[in-house]
Design a protein around this motif. Structure first.
Motif, PDB file in Angstrom:
ATOM      1  N   ASP A 477       0.009 -16.627   1.081  1.00 15.27           N
ATOM      2  CA  ASP A 477      -1.243 -17.358   0.910  1.00 15.27           C
ATOM      3  C   ASP A 477      -2.179 -17.158   2.100  1.00 15.27           C
ATOM      4  O   ASP A 477      -3.381 -17.401   1.987  1.00 15.27           O
ATOM      5  CB  ASP A 477      -0.965 -18.855   0.726  1.00 15.27           C
ATOM      6  CG  ASP A 477      -0.302 -19.159  -0.608  1.00 15.27           C
ATOM      7  OD1 ASP A 477      -0.424 -18.326  -1.530  1.00 15.27           O
ATOM      8  OD2 ASP A 477       0.341 -20.217  -0.723  1.00 15.27           O
ATOM      9  N   LYS A 478      -1.621 -16.751   3.228  1.00  8.37           N
ATOM     10  CA  LYS A 478      -2.430 -16.552   4.437  1.00  8.37           C
ATOM     11  C   LYS A 478      -2.792 -15.087   4.652  1.00  8.37           C
ATOM     12  O   LYS A 478      -3.536 -14.753   5.577  1.00  8.37           O
ATOM     13  CB  LYS A 478      -1.658 -17.028   5.672  1.00  8.37           C
ATOM     14  CG  LYS A 478      -0.916 -18.354   5.511  1.00  8.37           C
ATOM     15  CD  LYS A 478      -1.853 -19.525   5.445  1.00  8.37           C
ATOM     16  CE  LYS A 478      -1.075 -20.843   5.413  1.00  8.37           C
ATOM     17  NZ  LYS A 478      -1.962 -22.008   5.315  1.00  8.37           N
ATOM     18  N   ALA A 479      -2.280 -14.197   3.817  1.00 11.90           N
ATOM     19  CA  ALA A 479      -2.379 -12.764   4.087  1.00 11.90           C
ATOM     20  C   ALA A 479      -3.650 -12.123   3.558  1.00 11.90           C
ATOM     21  O   ALA A 479      -3.932 -10.963   3.873  1.00 11.90           O
ATOM     22  CB  ALA A 479      -1.157 -12.039   3.524  1.00 11.90           C
ATOM     23  N   GLY A 480      -4.435 -12.830   2.746  1.00  8.94           N
ATOM     24  CA  GLY A 480      -5.681 -12.278   2.233  1.00  8.94           C
ATOM     25  C   GLY A 480      -5.456 -11.005   1.436  1.00  8.94           C
ATOM     26  O   GLY A 480      -4.545 -10.922   0.610  1.00  8.94           O
ATOM     27  N   GLU A 481      -6.281  -9.993   1.688  1.00  9.01           N
ATOM     28  CA  GLU A 481      -6.195  -8.731   0.949  1.00  9.01           C
ATOM     29  C   GLU A 481      -4.877  -8.011   1.187  1.00  9.01           C
ATOM     30  O   GLU A 481      -4.421  -7.243   0.341  1.00  9.01           O
ATOM     31  CB  GLU A 481      -7.365  -7.815   1.333  1.00  9.01           C
ATOM     32  CG  GLU A 481      -8.728  -8.341   0.876  1.00  9.01           C
ATOM     33  CD  GLU A 481      -9.849  -7.387   1.244  1.00  9.01           C
ATOM     34  OE1 GLU A 481      -9.556  -6.330   1.851  1.00  9.01           O
ATOM     35  OE2 GLU A 481     -11.014  -7.701   0.930  1.00  9.01           O
ATOM     36  N   LEU A 482      -4.250  -8.254   2.350  1.00  9.26           N
ATOM     37  CA  LEU A 482      -2.981  -7.594   2.640  1.00  9.26           C
ATOM     38  C   LEU A 482      -1.907  -7.959   1.621  1.00  9.26           C
ATOM     39  O   LEU A 482      -0.994  -7.179   1.370  1.00  9.26           O
ATOM     40  CB  LEU A 482      -2.498  -7.948   4.045  1.00  9.26           C
ATOM     41  CG  LEU A 482      -3.149  -7.189   5.208  1.00  9.26           C
ATOM     42  CD1 LEU A 482      -2.665  -7.763   6.528  1.00  9.26           C
ATOM     43  CD2 LEU A 482      -2.836  -5.703   5.139  1.00  9.26           C
ATOM     44  N   SER A 483      -2.002  -9.159   1.044  1.00  5.58           N
ATOM     45  CA  SER A 483      -0.968  -9.607   0.105  1.00  5.58           C
ATOM     46  C   SER A 483      -0.930  -8.744  -1.146  1.00  5.58           C
ATOM     47  O   SER A 483       0.049  -8.787  -1.895  1.00  5.58           O
ATOM     48  CB  SER A 483      -1.197 -11.072  -0.275  1.00  5.58           C
ATOM     49  OG  SER A 483      -2.408 -11.220  -0.995  1.00  5.58           O
ATOM     50  N   GLU A 484      -1.969  -7.951  -1.402  1.00  4.23           N
ATOM     51  CA  GLU A 484      -2.007  -7.099  -2.585  1.00  4.23           C
ATOM     52  C   GLU A 484      -1.248  -5.786  -2.383  1.00  4.23           C
ATOM     53  O   GLU A 484      -0.988  -5.060  -3.343  1.00  4.23           O
ATOM     54  CB  GLU A 484      -3.458  -6.794  -2.962  1.00  4.23           C
ATOM     55  CG  GLU A 484      -4.296  -8.034  -3.248  1.00  4.23           C
ATOM     56  CD  GLU A 484      -3.740  -8.871  -4.379  1.00  4.23           C
ATOM     57  OE1 GLU A 484      -3.273  -8.268  -5.377  1.00  4.23           O
ATOM     58  OE2 GLU A 484      -3.758 -10.113  -4.274  1.00  4.23           O
ATOM     59  N   LYS A 485      -0.911  -5.446  -1.144  1.00  2.00           N
ATOM     60  CA  LYS A 485      -0.194  -4.203  -0.880  1.00  2.00           C
ATOM     61  C   LYS A 485       1.277  -4.372  -1.233  1.00  2.00           C
ATOM     62  O   LYS A 485       1.925  -5.340  -0.820  1.00  2.00           O
ATOM     63  CB  LYS A 485      -0.340  -3.802   0.591  1.00  2.00           C
ATOM     64  CG  LYS A 485      -1.763  -3.425   0.993  1.00  2.00           C
ATOM     65  CD  LYS A 485      -1.793  -2.823   2.397  1.00  2.00           C
ATOM     66  CE  LYS A 485      -3.182  -2.354   2.763  1.00  2.00           C
ATOM     67  NZ  LYS A 485      -3.221  -1.675   4.083  1.00  2.00           N
ATOM     68  N   ARG A 486       1.834  -3.422  -1.975  1.00  2.00           N
ATOM     69  CA  ARG A 486       3.192  -3.538  -2.499  1.00  2.00           C
ATOM     70  C   ARG A 486       4.238  -3.624  -1.395  1.00  2.00           C
ATOM     71  O   ARG A 486       5.259  -4.287  -1.538  1.00  2.00           O
ATOM     72  CB  ARG A 486       3.499  -2.353  -3.405  1.00  2.00           C
ATOM     73  CG  ARG A 486       2.684  -2.341  -4.687  1.00  2.00           C
ATOM     74  CD  ARG A 486       3.025  -1.141  -5.550  1.00  2.00           C
ATOM     75  NE  ARG A 486       4.409  -1.182  -5.978  1.00  2.00           N
ATOM     76  CZ  ARG A 486       4.980  -0.215  -6.708  1.00  2.00           C
ATOM     77  NH1 ARG A 486       4.269   0.851  -7.053  1.00  2.00           N
ATOM     78  NH2 ARG A 486       6.242  -0.309  -7.063  1.00  2.00           N
ATOM     79  N   GLU A 487       3.998  -2.940  -0.281  1.00  4.11           N
ATOM     80  CA  GLU A 487       5.013  -2.876   0.768  1.00  4.11           C
ATOM     81  C   GLU A 487       5.049  -4.106   1.660  1.00  4.11           C
ATOM     82  O   GLU A 487       5.920  -4.223   2.525  1.00  4.11           O
ATOM     83  CB  GLU A 487       4.788  -1.628   1.622  1.00  4.11           C
ATOM     84  CG  GLU A 487       3.550  -1.664   2.512  1.00  4.11           C
ATOM     85  CD  GLU A 487       2.300  -1.107   1.850  1.00  4.11           C
ATOM     86  OE1 GLU A 487       1.357  -0.720   2.571  1.00  4.11           O
ATOM     87  OE2 GLU A 487       2.261  -1.072   0.600  1.00  4.11           O
ATOM     88  N   ILE A 488       4.117  -5.036   1.449  1.00  5.04           N
ATOM     89  CA  ILE A 488       3.970  -6.149   2.381  1.00  5.04           C
ATOM     90  C   ILE A 488       5.194  -7.071   2.392  1.00  5.04           C
ATOM     91  O   ILE A 488       5.581  -7.606   3.432  1.00  5.04           O
ATOM     92  CB  ILE A 488       2.695  -6.949   2.048  1.00  5.04           C
ATOM     93  CG1 ILE A 488       1.467  -6.134   2.446  1.00  5.04           C
ATOM     94  CG2 ILE A 488       2.684  -8.287   2.750  1.00  5.04           C
ATOM     95  CD1 ILE A 488       1.383  -5.809   3.910  1.00  5.04           C
ATOM     96  N   VAL A 489       5.823  -7.288   1.238  1.00  6.46           N
ATOM     97  CA  VAL A 489       6.992  -8.171   1.179  1.00  6.46           C
ATOM     98  C   VAL A 489       8.086  -7.671   2.113  1.00  6.46           C
ATOM     99  O   VAL A 489       8.619  -8.423   2.939  1.00  6.46           O
ATOM    100  CB  VAL A 489       7.537  -8.265  -0.262  1.00  6.46           C
ATOM    101  CG1 VAL A 489       8.736  -9.192  -0.307  1.00  6.46           C
ATOM    102  CG2 VAL A 489       6.467  -8.758  -1.211  1.00  6.46           C
ATOM    103  N   ASN A 490       8.434  -6.401   1.985  1.00  6.38           N
ATOM    104  CA  ASN A 490       9.493  -5.845   2.818  1.00  6.38           C
ATOM    105  C   ASN A 490       9.076  -5.765   4.280  1.00  6.38           C
ATOM    106  O   ASN A 490       9.887  -6.016   5.180  1.00  6.38           O
ATOM    107  CB  ASN A 490       9.879  -4.454   2.312  1.00  6.38           C
ATOM    108  CG  ASN A 490      10.360  -4.482   0.882  1.00  6.38           C
ATOM    109  OD1 ASN A 490      11.084  -5.384   0.480  1.00  6.38           O
ATOM    110  ND2 ASN A 490       9.938  -3.513   0.092  1.00  6.38           N
ATOM    111  N   LEU A 491       7.811  -5.440   4.527  1.00  5.62           N
ATOM    112  CA  LEU A 491       7.321  -5.367   5.899  1.00  5.62           C
ATOM    113  C   LEU A 491       7.434  -6.714   6.586  1.00  5.62           C
ATOM    114  O   LEU A 491       7.864  -6.804   7.743  1.00  5.62           O
ATOM    115  CB  LEU A 491       5.867  -4.876   5.909  1.00  5.62           C
ATOM    116  CG  LEU A 491       5.191  -4.791   7.278  1.00  5.62           C
ATOM    117  CD1 LEU A 491       5.962  -3.890   8.224  1.00  5.62           C
ATOM    118  CD2 LEU A 491       3.743  -4.315   7.126  1.00  5.62           C
ATOM    119  N   GLY A 492       7.056  -7.785   5.892  1.00  5.75           N
ATOM    120  CA  GLY A 492       7.147  -9.113   6.497  1.00  5.75           C
ATOM    121  C   GLY A 492       8.563  -9.463   6.919  1.00  5.75           C
ATOM    122  O   GLY A 492       8.790  -9.978   8.013  1.00  5.75           O
TER     123      GLY A 492
END
Length: 540
Positions: A477-492
């Motif tokens: 919810d805080k990630a803005g446009e970054l949350s749409e990138k597929r790799e973001i879950v694993n990166l976090g």
């Protein structure tokens, strides 16, 4: 390992609607204890741990309420048309729905409606968590009728048009705070959604009831212990929760874990083995916080897919080399050894990958336990009413079961060639990192994780996680446009692990971006978001 017998157990488990902490989940735990005893497992080897749920937080996760669902129906009022019911389809009721306290007749509107929503049924096609925030929290709606399919993939036939009569397993937020809104609703098929879309905002009404309850309670973790000649232990974990049928996700992992017990009862073991069945994340976090003394834990999650039907590939998600990866290499070697073959080639798909988040292996890794993941992805029927036992393949159970058993048997004396392969991969990774900011800290931590006796290096810009356990999902919810990138879950999640073990800002950027092959700018942006929102903290 008899794959057909494992499949029979999948059929048994899939009959139970396994909401975390629910009466049916608890009943299943008792039935599985009886099954284990009938196989010759001694009663004193079986333990049940209970952890509070509802109004309590585990790391970055607000625990959900205990949810019991007894019955529900949804009709179009006029012309009277049956749409769905809990008895005909267990995934038709949104997980976490409050009771309606009898029949309700509500006007049907959709997302475009601008008036009062408190006495309306709101038809939406969106993530139910976002719909909850937009229509329940902000506009006082009580009833949501939702169509939402996660992980759409046209290549395997997983799209709304290709699966128009499938009901997706989706949930309303049902933490203690969220449950106070009294929201409820149904998960629709795509065909039902399209039918109702043509009627929305035209005065049509739906008639419905939901007989359920939300309350605080406990979640049960079932553990079966096999002692070895040495003090060290290995864990086999599989999540038991999910709706009925939930065959591949995750009756398959739970059933295979149970049948591993059947194999282990007669085997002499060097390392002890604990087989642990639990509610995903919400049972794993409190359990791992108390029981993190494992050499490694293998996570079995969606292991049984018939690949021709589901479009799946068997995956080994590795432990990041921040922790010992030698056991991953042993498991990989065992998978290759037992791989089904035809005409001198594999007859099943298999792929080895870097760490991926999303299940209980990420919990144990946050408690310093190496935890390779075995599962299958993608899956056409994932989180749907069509995830039934006929989508399982006995051959998969035999393959994975034999590979896991060999790994357990050789863990105390890993063959030398396997150790050499593991260190070869490590050295290759460290060469990629060499010369980047913080590379000395990365090399130091990786080498110490693999047994090298060297003094730890001090972090230059010290960062650390704010809580125990995995990062979770609230930060999106805080990630803005970054949350749409597929790799973001694993990166976090990898950033969370780096902050826990590397504890250095630059080293975290270098490790995470190199390991996941993600650009350094995106990696730095995610770290900064996590720091800004207190998921990570700077340490003086």
């Amino acid at each position: 390992m008899d794959g057909q017998q494992v499949l029979d157990t999948v059929r048994f488990i899939s009959q139970f609607h396994r909401a975390r902490g629910s009466d049916e989940y608890s009943l299943l735990v008792e039935r599985l204890k009886e099954l284990l005893i009938s196989w010759g497992i001694k009663e004193d080897q079986i333990e049940v741990f209970e952890y509070s749920t509802g109004g309590i937080r585990y790391g970055n996760f607000d625990s959900t309420m205990v949810w019991n669902i007894r019955d529900a129906e949804l009709w179009l009022e006029s012309p009277r048309t049956f749409l769905s019911s809990f008895k005909s389809c267990k995934t038709s009721v949104l997980f976490g729905s409050n009771p309606t306290h009898g029949w309700k007749t509500l006007e049907l509107v959709d997302e475009s409606y601008t008036g009062d929503l408190s006495d309306k049924a709101v038809l939406v096609q969106m993530n139910p968590s976002k719909a909850f925030k937009q229509f329940v929290e902000e506009r006082n709606a009580k009833c949501l009728l939702v169509y939402f399919m996660r992980a759409q993939d046209e290549s395997i036939g997983r799209t709304p048009n290709q699966m128009p009569d499938t009901t997706n397993y989706i949930a309303l937020p049902h933490t203690l705070k969220a449950s106070q809104h009294g929201a409820f609703g149904f998960s629709l098929t795509y065909r039902q959604h399209q039918f109702l879309k043509n009627l929305a905002n035209k005065g049509f009404k739906v008639r419905l009831f939901i007989d359920s309850e939300l309350k605080t309670g406990t979640m049960k973790v079932l553990r079966i212990r096999f002692t070895g000649s040495l003090k060290k232990k290995i864990g086999i974990v599989a999540h038991l929760c999910h709706p009925s049928p939930g065959a591949n996700d995750n009756a398959s992992g739970a059933a295979l874990a149970l049948h591993l017990c059947r194999e282990l009862r007669e085997k002499p073991l060097a390392f002890g083995v604990d087989v642990i069945l639990l509610p995903e994340f919400y049972g794993a976090i409190p359990y791992a916080a108390q029981h993190s003394d494992y050499e490694f834990v293998i996570n079995l999650d969606m292991v049984g897919e018939d690949q021709q039907k589901t479009g799946s590939t068997l995956l080994l998600h590795e432990t990041p080399p921040l922790l010992n990866t030698v056991y991953d290499e042993l498991l990989y070697d065992s998978i290759l050894l037992f791989a089904p073959s035809s005409s001198d080639s594999f007859s099943k798909r298999f792929y080895r990958s870097t760490f991926k988040s999303g299940s209980d292996h990420s919990v144990f890794e946050n408690y310093s336990v190496p935890s390779p993941f075995l599962g299958q992805w993608p899956d056409r029927y994932y989180h749907t009413s069509d995830d039934t036992p006929d989508k399982c393949d006995p051959t998969m159970f035999e393959w994975v079961g034999k590979a896991v058993l060999r790994t357990l048997e050789l863990a105390h004396a890993v063959p030398g060639y396997v150790v050499e392969h593991a260190y070869g991969r490590l050295n290759g990774f460290l060469k990629k990192v060499d010369g980047k900011p913080g590379a000395d800290i990365v090399a130091n931590v990786v080498k110490r994780a693999h047994g090298e006796k060297i003094e730890p290096l001090q972090a230059k810009v010290h960062i650390a996680p704010s809580t125990e356990g995995p990062l979770g999902y609230e930060w999106f919810d805080k990630a803005g446009e970054l949350s749409e990138k597929r790799e973001i879950v694993n990166l976090g999640e990898v950033i969370q692990l780096c902050a826990r073990y590397l504890q250095d800002y630059d080293a975290t950027i270098s490790f995470a971006s190199t390991y996941l092959n993600i650009d350094e700018k995106t990696t730095q942006d995610v770290i900064d978001i996590l720091l800004k929102n207190d998921f990570l903290r700077r340490v003086s």
